[in-house]
Design a protein around this motif. Structure first.
Motif, PDB file in Angstrom:
ATOM      1  N   ASP A 724       0.841  -1.185   0.000  1.00 35.76           N
ATOM      2  CA  ASP A 724       0.000   0.000   0.000  1.00 35.76           C
ATOM      3  C   ASP A 724       0.881   1.241   0.000  1.00 35.76           C
ATOM      4  N   ALA A 725       0.435   2.268  -0.728  1.00 36.97           N
ATOM      5  CA  ALA A 725       1.078   3.575  -0.628  1.00 36.97           C
ATOM      6  C   ALA A 725       0.506   4.287   0.591  1.00 36.97           C
ATOM      7  N   GLN A 726       1.377   4.724   1.491  1.00 37.17           N
ATOM      8  CA  GLN A 726       0.899   5.268   2.759  1.00 37.17           C
ATOM      9  C   GLN A 726       1.658   6.537   3.150  1.00 37.17           C
ATOM     10  N   LEU A 727       0.968   7.380   3.902  1.00 39.00           N
ATOM     11  CA  LEU A 727       1.568   8.450   4.676  1.00 39.00           C
ATOM     12  C   LEU A 727       1.385   8.083   6.142  1.00 39.00           C
ATOM     13  N   ILE A 728       2.449   8.116   6.927  1.00 38.65           N
ATOM     14  CA  ILE A 728       2.332   7.823   8.346  1.00 38.65           C
ATOM     15  C   ILE A 728       2.730   9.069   9.133  1.00 38.65           C
ATOM     16  N   LEU A 729       2.053   9.295  10.253  1.00 47.18           N
ATOM     17  CA  LEU A 729       2.208  10.514  11.031  1.00 47.18           C
ATOM     18  C   LEU A 729       2.750  10.201  12.422  1.00 47.18           C
ATOM     19  N   TYR A 730       3.828  10.892  12.801  1.00 52.13           N
ATOM     20  CA  TYR A 730       4.400  10.799  14.141  1.00 52.13           C
ATOM     21  C   TYR A 730       4.134  12.089  14.908  1.00 52.13           C
ATOM     22  N   ASP A 731       4.025  11.963  16.207  1.00 54.20           N
ATOM     23  CA  ASP A 731       3.858  13.116  17.081  1.00 54.20           C
ATOM     24  C   ASP A 731       5.221  13.737  17.367  1.00 54.20           C
ATOM     25  N   PRO A 732       5.466  14.998  17.014  1.00 59.38           N
ATOM     26  CA  PRO A 732       6.761  15.625  17.323  1.00 59.38           C
ATOM     27  C   PRO A 732       7.101  15.590  18.808  1.00 59.38           C
ATOM     28  N   ALA A 733       6.089  15.552  19.669  1.00 56.78           N
ATOM     29  CA  ALA A 733       6.370  15.476  21.107  1.00 56.78           C
ATOM     30  C   ALA A 733       7.112  14.196  21.459  1.00 56.78           C
ATOM     31  N   ASP A 734       6.814  13.097  20.745  1.00 56.00           N
ATOM     32  CA  ASP A 734       7.533  11.847  21.003  1.00 56.00           C
ATOM     33  C   ASP A 734       9.000  11.988  20.635  1.00 56.00           C
ATOM     34  N   LEU A 735       9.289  12.691  19.535  1.00 56.51           N
ATOM     35  CA  LEU A 735      10.684  12.884  19.147  1.00 56.51           C
ATOM     36  C   LEU A 735      11.392  13.784  20.152  1.00 56.51           C
ATOM     37  N   ALA A 736      10.665  14.747  20.729  1.00 53.81           N
ATOM     38  CA  ALA A 736      11.242  15.573  21.785  1.00 53.81           C
ATOM     39  C   ALA A 736      11.589  14.722  22.993  1.00 53.81           C
ATOM     40  N   HIS A 737      10.765  13.754  23.306  1.00 50.40           N
ATOM     41  CA  HIS A 737      11.072  12.846  24.419  1.00 50.40           C
ATOM     42  C   HIS A 737      12.322  12.023  24.128  1.00 50.40           C
ATOM     43  N   VAL A 738      12.534  11.668  22.862  1.00 47.48           N
ATOM     44  CA  VAL A 738      13.760  10.949  22.502  1.00 47.48           C
ATOM     45  C   VAL A 738      14.975  11.827  22.738  1.00 47.48           C
ATOM     46  N   THR A 739      14.922  13.080  22.286  1.00 50.05           N
ATOM     47  CA  THR A 739      16.087  13.950  22.453  1.00 50.05           C
ATOM     48  C   THR A 739      16.361  14.237  23.919  1.00 50.05           C
TER      49      THR A 739
END
Length: 814
Positions: A724-739
């Motif tokens: 399937d051709a897809q767009l997937i969406l991540y929450d930028p807040a989760d990436l902030a938690h990684v940093t």
């Protein structure tokens, strides 16, 4: 561990009034390395560099509160150091709650790289490349992480706490201290002749040895679940070397302690300078100077890490130990034990703190000074699938003559908000897009040229020939001519236009290829004036695996980058089918320019901030620490950081997702999608899995064709029963938690998925179907993405939609 991060933090308080609220800020100002006199230098006038990152305020030399498993790779010197009647290291580690195992001569799997003896027989500096980077790395490290026995005599804890070895400690023997070259030689970049060679090789030089250690960081950075401790090789006695070679050894080990980890943003690598410790004694070979204020040391001293040399000596001060020659005496080994174990405790606690950082800890941020807490936005602040409205598509201009054609192109695309300034319609700006890919072996060395095109109003049409067509604003130009010449076999590219005040308008570029060499720099920039591109570079992204860094690029909103990524405004990453760069999309923040906007020297390893990095399939046979629903045929080819005027945001990836009941490495089965057709010649990994990652039943491994005989229906690769051709969406807040260290890099998951197949044409030229597949098994559906932040327009390329050309699909983001 870099002592520029390793020295004790000096704390001072600053009271700042904020309205009616007074804030007390504790600021960690790191000290530079100890001076040669053994004294800690004064507080520097400027803040620590970006490489210093975030760290806890106080180091902890205390014994561990829970048992941790450690394995030590060594030969005879390490055996003596561990022994109860010699160095006593085994006892000391036991008493600090380490469960110790070790490797020695003859240990482990056969050395498949050298073709003789076992990997445990080969522990010279050049051999570490085979252990941790080479093609047989996984065989060696799997055995290493699960080795729990003793191969030398020493005391240890009586109860195995279970689990794998978490601390990997490795040391080369004293012949490695006879180094050629010159003390100030820079690390060898690119092909390194020392790889796999022993200490007697003519290539055993300072520069090549530094290059080997740099090579190791690419793997270490992917294993944040392990602490790697480099123990420098012990010094040679004076009669077994000379002043030149001994000075080279001193220089290499000083570089390892002081410079090697500059720019390495993780906390899972540390160094103990065994060499320096063994170059001063208490008056003779059998008396040590442990605990003395003067001398040569690497230790925990007066509540700080101290690396000091007050005795001018580059030879062994303890030669003639068990085994004779340059083997250290018991006195030297006991000094090393006294100094090492507390340091190891410090390194371990730092590593643990970096993986369990909480938002209420006090931290240092180079651009702002405050007590930072990462807010978790309400779900309403996330972009939702219903916020995207499909507007239609448009064609790209030009003919079919390669290389100046979009046919078999579209590898990279970026939006230019400053483009097409005379346009007054609802679709301002322009797009830079790459043309026909380079082809290897001289067939098309000037491919992947870049052109700039206008953006017409999109339309919805059943036939791509009826779509509106863009116009050229700048014709094709070979902006990377003469660069990336070793990366032409199925290239992988990303581009991002960024007009930053420090640099002016530039297009930032990443470049890799399908089978990725790990010693080829991947990033550069060029001018938006394509007729005079003036390409600058080329650079690495830290010491990351290149399969993780060079497939797509996009910009990061400045406010977010300043708050969470140390002002690194560009995002770059890659997701290669097979999971070789991570089992899901990878993403790193970086900023390539130096102060004033100048380009760093070619070959620089740029500092990066990890935002997203899943487990590498090379590290494990399991489908674990991965994107939810991950399958090996997945392809994520583009991305964008979406923000809206209403405050919604998402990090978006565009790609072709394998969502079938089975997936395999091999070919399309002529009987249809439900039937795997594996390559029966491949036996070094599991070639067929069910959707949950478990093995297919035995009958699915029979194969169905012979590629050499020309009986296969498709080209070889990763296939599945459905894409399937897809767009997937991540929450930028989760990436902030990684940093911030609150989440591991593999923990963020998409919160929404958008299937866009209904808008695609999916009608490639018939002769390309052998590569692309067809029907449910059509791969490579969509490619690069670009975002017009001001107007909320998302652009996504559908590959092979207008004959061999891509078309551009457009969504309005509300």
């Amino acid at each position: 561990m870099n002592p520029k991060r390793a020295h004790h933090a000096l704390l001072w308080a600053l009271a700042i009034g904020a309205g009616s609220v007074g804030l007390l800020l504790l600021i960690a100002h790191l000290l530079p390395p100890t001076l040669a006199t053994g004294q800690v230098s004064a507080l520097p006038a400027s803040p620590p560099s970006e490489g210093a990152g975030i760290r806890a305020l106080a180091d902890n030399p205390d014994p561990l509160t829970e048992t941790v498993k450690l394995i030590f790779i060594h030969h005879s010197c390490g055996e003596n150091w561990l022994a109860d009647g010699d160095g006593g290291l085994g006892i000391a580690l036991r008493d600090n709650n380490y469960f110790v195992s070790d490797t020695n001569y003859s240990w482990g799997p056969p050395d498949a790289d050298l073709g003789y003896e076992n990997i445990g027989d080969h522990t010279d500096i050049g051999h570490w490349y085979n252990w941790f980077v080479g093609s047989n790395r996984d065989t060696y490290t799997t055995a290493l992480y699960t080795e729990y026995d003793q191969h030398a005599s020493y005391s240890r804890l009586g109860t195995d706490p279970g689990g794998e070895n978490e601390i990997i400690m490795f040391k080369s023997c004293y012949p490695n201290s006879h180094l050629g070259g010159n003390p100030d030689d820079p690390p060898t970049a690119g092909a390194n002749p020392l790889r796999g060679q022993d200490a007697w090789s003519e290539y055993h030089t300072v520069g090549n040895a530094k290059g080997i250690y740099n090579d190791l960081l690419a793997y270490f950075s992917t294993r944040q679940d392990r602490l790697f401790v480099v123990v420098t090789a012990p010094p040679l006695m004076q009669s077994e070397t000379d002043a030149t070679h001994a000075a080279n050894a001193r220089a290499l080990n000083g570089w390892l302690v002081n410079d090697w980890l500059d720019g390495y943003t993780h906390h899972n690598v540390a160094v103990f300078d065994f060499y320096n410790v063994l170059t001063s004694n208490g008056g003779d070979l059998t008396t040590n100077d442990a605990g003395a204020a003067g001398g040569n040391h690497h230790r925990w001293w007066n509540n700080t890490v101290q690396h000091t040399q007050t005795v001018s000596n580059n030879y062994s001060a303890y030669s003639g130990g068990s085994g004779g020659g340059s083997h250290p005496t018991a006195a030297g080994n006991q000094k090393a034990t006294a100094e090492f174990v507390q340091l190891l405790n410090v390194y371990y606690h730092r590593w643990q703190a970096s993986s369990t950082f909480t938002p209420t800890d006090w931290i240092y941020l180079p651009l702002t000074l405050k007590r930072w807490t990462v807010p978790t936005p309400p779900a309403g602040d996330r972009l939702q699938p219903t916020d995207l409205t499909y507007l239609g598509a448009f064609r790209l201009p030009g003919g079919e003559d390669r290389p100046q054609t979009f046919a078999y192109g579209g590898n990279a695309m970026t939006f230019n908000p400053d483009g097409d300034p005379g346009n007054t319609d609802a679709y301002p700006g322009s797009l830079f897009i790459t043309g026909h890919d380079r082809l290897a072996y001289g067939e098309l060395p000037n491919g992947d040229q870049v052109a700039e095109v206008s953006i017409p109003a999109p339309a919805v049409e059943s036939d791509p020939a009826d779509l509106p067509q863009a116009a050229f604003l700048q014709d094709f130009h070979d902006v990377a001519a003469g660069s990336f010449t070793n990366l032409e076999e199925i290239p992988k590219l990303g581009m991002q236009y960024l007009n930053h005040p420090d640099t002016g308008p530039l297009i930032h570029l990443c470049w890799g290829q399908h089978l990725q060499p790990q010693d080829e720099p991947s990033h550069a920039w060029f001018s938006a004036n394509l007729a005079a591109p003036n390409l600058q570079g080329v650079w690495f992204i830290g010491h990351q695996n290149l399969y993780s860094t060079n497939g797509y690029m996009f910009d990061i909103p400045a406010a977010w980058a300043d708050a969470h990524a140390q002002g690194r405004y560009l995002a770059t990453g890659r997701m290669r089918d097979g999971g070789q760069g991570g089992m899901g999309p990878a993403l790193f923040a970086y900023r390539p320019w130096q102060s004033g906007g100048s380009a760093p020297p070619s070959g620089t390893h740029l500092s990066e901030t990890t935002l997203l990095l899943y487990e590498n399939a090379y590290n494990t046979e399991e489908i674990t620490r991965c994107l939810d629903g991950y399958q090996h045929p997945d392809e994520w080819e583009g991305g964008a950081w979406i923000t809206t005027p209403s405050g919604k945001s998402a990090v978006l990836f565009a790609g072709t997702k394998s969502n079938g009941t089975k997936y395999w490495y091999g070919y399309i089965h002529p009987d249809g999608p439900p039937y795997p057709c594996v390559d029966t010649e491949v036996t070094d990994f599991l070639t067929c899995r069910l959707a949950d990652g478990s093995s297919c039943p035995p009958e699915d491994f029979a194969g169905c064709c012979d590629e050499d005989a020309g009986t296969c229906a498709s080209m070889r690769g990763w296939w599945g029963t459905h894409f399937d051709a897809q767009l997937i969406l991540y929450d930028p807040a989760d990436l902030a938690h990684v940093t911030a260290g609150e989440m591991a890099s593999w923990e963020p998951q998409p919160y929404a998925t958008i299937d866009i197949d209904e808008h695609l044409y999916l009608d490639p030229p018939e002769w390309d179907e052998i590569m692309l597949g067809w029907g449910d098994q059509r791969r490579y559906r969509i490619g690069a993405a670009a975002y017009d932040r001001e107007n909320g327009l998302l652009y996504v390329l559908e590959l092979y939609a207008d004959g061999a050309k891509p078309v551009v699909h457009v969504w309005q983001v509300d």
